[in-house]
Scaffold this motif. Structure first.
Motif, PDB file in Angstrom:
ATOM      1  N   ILE A 376       1.112  -0.799  -0.246  1.00 50.05           N
ATOM      2  CA  ILE A 376      -0.037   0.142  -0.140  1.00 50.05           C
ATOM      3  C   ILE A 376       0.745   1.341  -0.164  1.00 50.05           C
ATOM      4  CG2 ILE A 376      -1.860   1.670   1.371  1.00 50.05           C
ATOM      5  CD1 ILE A 376      -2.720  -1.690   2.514  1.00 50.05           C
ATOM      6  N   ILE A 377       1.971   1.021   1.022  1.00 46.35           N
ATOM      7  CA  ILE A 377       2.869   2.468   0.208  1.00 46.35           C
ATOM      8  C   ILE A 377       4.194   2.738  -0.521  1.00 46.35           C
ATOM      9  CG2 ILE A 377       5.066   3.363   2.366  1.00 46.35           C
ATOM     10  CD1 ILE A 377       4.052   1.866   4.845  1.00 46.35           C
ATOM     11  N   ARG A 378       4.168   1.854  -0.721  1.00 42.95           N
ATOM     12  CA  ARG A 378       5.085   1.861  -2.294  1.00 42.95           C
ATOM     13  C   ARG A 378       4.110   2.236  -3.409  1.00 42.95           C
ATOM     14  NH1 ARG A 378       6.132  -1.640  -6.611  1.00 42.95           N
ATOM     15  NH2 ARG A 378       4.575  -3.536  -6.039  1.00 42.95           N
ATOM     16  N   GLY A 379       2.577   1.719  -3.820  1.00 44.51           N
ATOM     17  CA  GLY A 379       1.846   2.116  -4.423  1.00 44.51           C
ATOM     18  C   GLY A 379       1.565   3.565  -4.042  1.00 44.51           C
ATOM     19  N   VAL A 407       7.301  13.169  -0.338  1.00 41.34           N
ATOM     20  CA  VAL A 407       7.032  12.855  -0.780  1.00 41.34           C
ATOM     21  C   VAL A 407       6.382  11.755   0.733  1.00 41.34           C
ATOM     22  CG1 VAL A 407       7.451   9.861  -1.654  1.00 41.34           C
ATOM     23  CG2 VAL A 407       9.031  11.820  -2.385  1.00 41.34           C
ATOM     24  N   LEU A 408       6.205  11.260   1.727  1.00 43.75           N
ATOM     25  CA  LEU A 408       5.781  10.330   2.884  1.00 43.75           C
ATOM     26  C   LEU A 408       4.722  11.192   2.415  1.00 43.75           C
ATOM     27  CD1 LEU A 408       8.575   8.525   4.488  1.00 43.75           C
ATOM     28  CD2 LEU A 408       7.133   7.811   2.339  1.00 43.75           C
ATOM     29  N   PRO A 409       4.738  12.718   3.476  1.00 44.16           N
ATOM     30  CA  PRO A 409       3.950  13.578   3.635  1.00 44.16           C
ATOM     31  C   PRO A 409       2.285  12.995   2.302  1.00 44.16           C
ATOM     32  CG  PRO A 409       5.735  15.037   4.235  1.00 44.16           C
ATOM     33  CD  PRO A 409       5.704  13.869   3.972  1.00 44.16           C
ATOM     34  N   GLN A 410       2.843  13.166   0.937  1.00 45.44           N
ATOM     35  CA  GLN A 410       1.416  13.230   0.358  1.00 45.44           C
ATOM     36  C   GLN A 410       1.478  12.009  -0.112  1.00 45.44           C
ATOM     37  OE1 GLN A 410       2.163  16.106  -3.712  1.00 45.44           O
ATOM     38  NE2 GLN A 410       4.708  16.170  -2.810  1.00 45.44           N
ATOM     39  N   THR A 411       2.327  11.380   0.358  1.00 47.71           N
ATOM     40  CA  THR A 411       1.741   9.364   0.232  1.00 47.71           C
ATOM     41  C   THR A 411       0.551   9.475   1.367  1.00 47.71           C
ATOM     42  OG1 THR A 411       4.185   8.882  -0.349  1.00 47.71           O
ATOM     43  CG2 THR A 411       2.681   7.199   0.705  1.00 47.71           C
ATOM     44  N   LEU A 412       0.882   9.941   2.608  1.00 43.31           N
ATOM     45  CA  LEU A 412      -0.362   9.017   3.226  1.00 43.31           C
ATOM     46  C   LEU A 412      -1.132  10.137   3.428  1.00 43.31           C
ATOM     47  CD1 LEU A 412      -0.337   7.823   6.467  1.00 43.31           C
ATOM     48  CD2 LEU A 412      -0.461  10.785   7.090  1.00 43.31           C
ATOM     49  N   ARG A 413      -1.777  10.877   2.940  1.00 41.78           N
ATOM     50  CA  ARG A 413      -2.762  11.222   2.645  1.00 41.78           C
ATOM     51  C   ARG A 413      -3.781  10.362   1.154  1.00 41.78           C
ATOM     52  NH1 ARG A 413      -4.457  14.260  -1.819  1.00 41.78           N
ATOM     53  NH2 ARG A 413      -1.897  15.003  -2.730  1.00 41.78           N
ATOM     54  N   ILE A 414      -2.480  10.208   0.613  1.00 40.45           N
ATOM     55  CA  ILE A 414      -3.125   9.308  -0.542  1.00 40.45           C
ATOM     56  C   ILE A 414      -3.857   7.548  -0.355  1.00 40.45           C
ATOM     57  CG2 ILE A 414      -2.555   7.904  -3.111  1.00 40.45           C
ATOM     58  CD1 ILE A 414      -0.269  10.487  -3.930  1.00 40.45           C
ATOM     59  N   ILE A 415      -3.016   7.623   0.487  1.00 43.70           N
ATOM     60  CA  ILE A 415      -3.340   5.917   1.221  1.00 43.70           C
ATOM     61  C   ILE A 415      -4.190   5.713   2.293  1.00 43.70           C
ATOM     62  CG2 ILE A 415      -0.638   5.308  -0.025  1.00 43.70           C
ATOM     63  CD1 ILE A 415       0.367   4.992   3.168  1.00 43.70           C
ATOM     64  N   TRP A 416      -4.384   6.545   2.790  1.00 38.49           N
ATOM     65  CA  TRP A 416      -5.006   6.757   3.771  1.00 38.49           C
ATOM     66  C   TRP A 416      -6.556   5.913   4.731  1.00 38.49           C
ATOM     67  CZ3 TRP A 416      -4.052   7.945   8.917  1.00 38.49           C
ATOM     68  CH2 TRP A 416      -4.443   8.633   9.913  1.00 38.49           C
ATOM     69  N   ARG A 483      -9.223  15.894   8.561  1.00 33.11           N
ATOM     70  CA  ARG A 483      -7.983  16.862   9.114  1.00 33.11           C
ATOM     71  C   ARG A 483      -7.052  17.172   7.690  1.00 33.11           C
ATOM     72  NH1 ARG A 483      -5.993  17.084  14.709  1.00 33.11           N
ATOM     73  NH2 ARG A 483      -4.735  19.192  13.855  1.00 33.11           N
ATOM     74  N   ILE A 484      -6.421  15.983   7.259  1.00 32.40           N
ATOM     75  CA  ILE A 484      -5.640  15.643   6.347  1.00 32.40           C
ATOM     76  C   ILE A 484      -5.170  16.312   5.138  1.00 32.40           C
ATOM     77  CG2 ILE A 484      -4.224  14.815   4.295  1.00 32.40           C
ATOM     78  CD1 ILE A 484      -3.987  12.094   7.156  1.00 32.40           C
ATOM     79  N   ASN A 485      -7.283  16.259   4.843  1.00 35.89           N
ATOM     80  CA  ASN A 485      -7.711  17.150   3.308  1.00 35.89           C
ATOM     81  C   ASN A 485      -7.523  17.824   3.674  1.00 35.89           C
ATOM     82  OD1 ASN A 485      -7.993  14.407   1.849  1.00 35.89           O
ATOM     83  ND2 ASN A 485     -10.168  14.223   2.525  1.00 35.89           N
ATOM     84  N   ARG A 486      -8.491  18.673   4.687  1.00 34.68           N
ATOM     85  CA  ARG A 486      -8.130  20.281   5.422  1.00 34.68           C
ATOM     86  C   ARG A 486      -6.702  20.564   4.900  1.00 34.68           C
ATOM     87  NH1 ARG A 486     -12.137  18.798   8.788  1.00 34.68           N
ATOM     88  NH2 ARG A 486     -10.754  19.097  10.289  1.00 34.68           N
TER      89      ARG A 486
END
Length: 492
Positions: A376-379, A407-416, A483-486
């Motif tokens: 999931i994280i890799r994707g 990269v990782l902060p944006q990844t977290l939003r994508i994979i949440w 919260r992440i989206n805001r």
């Protein structure tokens, strides 16, 4: 790359077979089984406490206690050896692996010394002999009077037991159904999923006496002298311990303690369970199961996330062996069932390092969830626009800083959302650890079923508990997703 990947799989195979090789039985010449038990001061008895009157649990004064005829025998053996009896709870299917890998010193759980079992373990003298009975619904009493009347019907027994083999051999016209626990057998019978259940006479009589909807009939099964009755299983090559236990069994049989003491004691304990079978009375069982379920889930989520992140980063590594190793690990874990992994950690790795059932369950959950979370994280990392890394490089950020701050902060939003689904699945996967005796929610469910002779009510309670846990986690994940989206919108 394929050749390198094959090498890693070969190394994994060698590791597995190496561990299995460590489980070879000791020779009689180097037998220290009795000396080892006396040196540590404990005799560990493996049992599956859902088989009254042999072994079962009671809720006495709010405390859970394992009791029964076999427990009384175990106490006498430990007393004669001058050591303390320690009871380890496992599913019946896990008892033999626990013995052969040294997790327990003996199996005392109403086990019959069948020829197949004798190939892998030693047995003491027979300590109790009984016939086999068939449990049926009382409403079917006129229809099923003998086992011949059950031709074409579904007849069930616990898998791996003497009763299972007897159905297969002596009821060829019946539809054999195997289940993993006595509680599931009785539930299937009472809900008419099966027409009959074959059990030992003592256990069948106990169920029939404590449940007015059931009745027991004589099975008239034929058993050979080699497998008739119940004996205590010991690890291969343990003659000194075997001889000491046989001396205790001889004394027990000489004084007729099983008939005159132990069975009567078990009968009194059975009345304790049937005095109050309300789910509120057993709330402590469910609360304890909930505590272990939450503990395993929290450890699995945190540990699995950290392992998943590490594996995902290794998949992007420029060091080829690390990248191949991470790939091989993920593919291997995703290609094997979680239940098998749990048993391998507990019984396999446990040969080298003594791992408790709870720790083994948590380790297996972390290792399993880490593999899935890594994908999931890799994707998610691959989904981040490459322009982001190019912009970071133009600003002079190093690769590690780019990964950490961009990269990782944006990844977290994508994979949440995907992480949330995986976390919820992980909570439900914790039920798998019950196979090695971890007293989480599903294990406690089985105990309550066996103790109260009620099948559906405990299942309903467990379903509600799981739903509440998952619902609360879903609400929590949704809150942080907003919260992440805001935060992302404010940044843009």
């Amino acid at each position: 790359m394929k050749r390198q990947f094959g090498k890693w799989l070969l190394l994994v195979g060698i590791f597995i077979f190496g561990i299995l090789g460590l489980a070879r039985p000791a020779s009689a010449a180097s037998d220290t089984s009795l000396a080892r038990v006396k040196a540590k001061g404990t005799l560990v008895m493996g049992t599956s406490p859902n088989y009254p009157p042999y072994e079962f649990q009671i809720n006495q004064h709010g405390q859970s206690k394992i009791v029964g005829m076999d427990v009384e025998i175990g106490k006498q053996i430990a007393k004669d050896l001058g050591v303390k009896l320690v009871i380890k709870k496992l599913s019946f299917d896990s008892l033999l692996p626990a013995l052969t890998t040294g997790k327990v010193d003996m199996i005392l759980s109403g086990m019959s010394p069948t020829p197949a079992r004798r190939k892998n373990v030693d047995f003491t003298d027979i300590y109790y002999t009984e016939g086999e009975s068939i449990l049926i619904n009382k409403t079917d009493g006129a229809k099923y009077k003998t086992k011949a009347n059950l031709a074409g019907q579904k007849v069930a027994a616990e898998t791996g037991t003497l009763q299972y083999n007897l159905i297969k051999q002596q009821m060829p016209n019946a539809q054999l159904t195997g289940m993993s626990s006595a509680a599931n057998l009785i539930l299937a019978l009472k809900t008419h999923k099966v027409a009959a259940v074959v059990k030992g006479t003592a256990s069948a009589t106990a169920y029939a006496k404590n449940d007015p909807s059931l009745m027991a009939i004589n099975g008239h099964f034929k058993t050979s002298s080699a497998q008739a009755g119940n004996a205590i299983a010991l690890k291969k090559g343990s003659p000194s311990l075997k001889n000491a236990i046989n001396r205790s069994l001889t004394k027990i049989k000489k004084h007729h303690w099983i008939e005159q003491r132990y069975l009567k004691t078990a009968g009194k304990y059975l009345k304790v369970n049937t005095a109050d079978t309300s789910m509120w009375h057993y709330r402590g069982y469910f609360l304890k199961g909930l505590q272990y379920t939450l503990l395993i889930a929290v450890v699995g989520i945190i540990g699995g996330s950290l392992l998943g992140l590490l594996l995902a980063l290794l998949r992007f590594s420029t060091i080829a062996p690390l990248r191949w190793l991470a790939t091989a690990y993920v593919e291997f874990v995703r290609g094997t069932p979680l239940m098998v992994q749990i048993m391998f950690v507990y019984f396999g790795i446990g040969i080298i390092v003594d791992v408790s059932a709870l720790n083994a369950g948590m380790i297996a959950i972390v290792l399993n969830s880490g593999a899935y979370l890594s994908e999931i994280i890799r994707g998610g990392i691959q989904s981040v626009d490459s322009g982001q890394t190019e912009a970071a490089a133009s600003l002079g950020l190093s690769k590690s800083a780019t990964m950490r701050y961009v990269v990782l902060p944006q990844t977290l939003r994508i994979i949440w959302p995907s992480l949330g689904n995986q976390f919820i699945n992980l909570i439900k996967d914790t039920s798998m650890v019950s196979i090695i005796g971890v007293t989480e929610l599903i294990y406690q469910l089985g105990i309550v079923q066996a103790d109260t002779y009620r099948g559906v009510a405990p299942i309903g309670i467990a379903m509600v508990i799981y739903f509440v846990i998952c619902w609360l986690l879903t609400r929590l994940l949704s809150y942080y997703e907003r919260r992440i989206n805001r935060g992302q919108q404010q940044f843009n």
